[in-house]
Design an enzyme around this catalytic site. Structure first.
Site, PDB file in Angstrom:
ATOM      1  N   HIS A  52       3.559  70.806 -17.479  1.00 39.42           N
ATOM      2  CA  HIS A  52       3.176  71.962 -18.346  1.00 39.42           C
ATOM      3  C   HIS A  52       3.763  73.212 -17.923  1.00 39.42           C
ATOM      4  CE1 HIS A  52      -0.684  69.813 -20.646  1.00 39.42           C
ATOM      5  NE2 HIS A  52       0.542  68.878 -20.436  1.00 39.42           N
ATOM      6  N   GLU A  54       2.534  75.937 -17.196  1.00 37.64           N
ATOM      7  CA  GLU A  54       1.701  76.885 -15.994  1.00 37.64           C
ATOM      8  C   GLU A  54       1.885  76.150 -14.881  1.00 37.64           C
ATOM      9  OE1 GLU A  54      -0.329  77.134 -20.130  1.00 37.64           O
ATOM     10  OE2 GLU A  54       0.793  75.571 -19.072  1.00 37.64           O
TER      11      GLU A  54
END
Length: 155
Positions: A52, A54
């Site tokens: 992901h 992040e």
């Protein structure tokens, strides 16, 4: 640079990620007013469910900073972090997470963020995955080894 500028950068990374074969998520990590690292969603591009935006940004920032702790840093994300990304942000000791779109916007586009947030509220017996403990006599041996280590790096 302002908070809005960093969020706009995260959204720009998310749009570019889509064009590059990734998911519509981007992230920027800032330390002392300077961009430390960025990340884009690479789940489908790399066949990595943990890639992901992040998490990618946190991994890059930790390498750049030479530490696992991003204390003193802020994560700017194009969308509200999913539970995995939020947990990774906590483990990374980030000071703050600021996001643009929310989990409901992600759900409207078919992403599981909202479903996973709701899953964490349910009893484990109602989860779509079986999570069970199998007791072993040596189960705590790794913790004993850790506790006996003189030069461990506490985290």
């Amino acid at each position: 640079m302002s908070e809005v500028t960093y969020l706009e950068r995260a959204v720009e990374l998310a749009v570019r990620s889509v064009a590059d074969g990734g998911g519509p998520f981007g992230a920027v990590i800032v330390r002392d007013g300077e961009e430390l690292a960025t990340g884009e969603n690479r789940v489908t591009r790399d066949n990595d469910p943990s890639a992901h935006a992040e998490v990618v940004a946190i991994r890059r920032a930790c390498r750049e900073a030479g530490t696992y702790s991003l204390s003193g840093c802020v994560l700017y994300a194009s969308c509200e972090p999913c539970p995995m990304c939020l947990s990774t942000s906590l483990w990374a000791r980030l000071d703050e997470v600021v996001y643009a779109a929310d989990r409901y916007a992600a759900a409207r586009s078919g992403f599981d963020d909202l479903e996973f947030y709701e899953l964490l509220r349910r009893e484990r017996r109602n989860w779509p995955i079986l999570l069970r403990r199998h007791e072993l006599p040596q189960a705590e041996a790794p913790f004993e080894a850790w506790n006996n280590l003189d030069d461990k790096v506490d985290y």
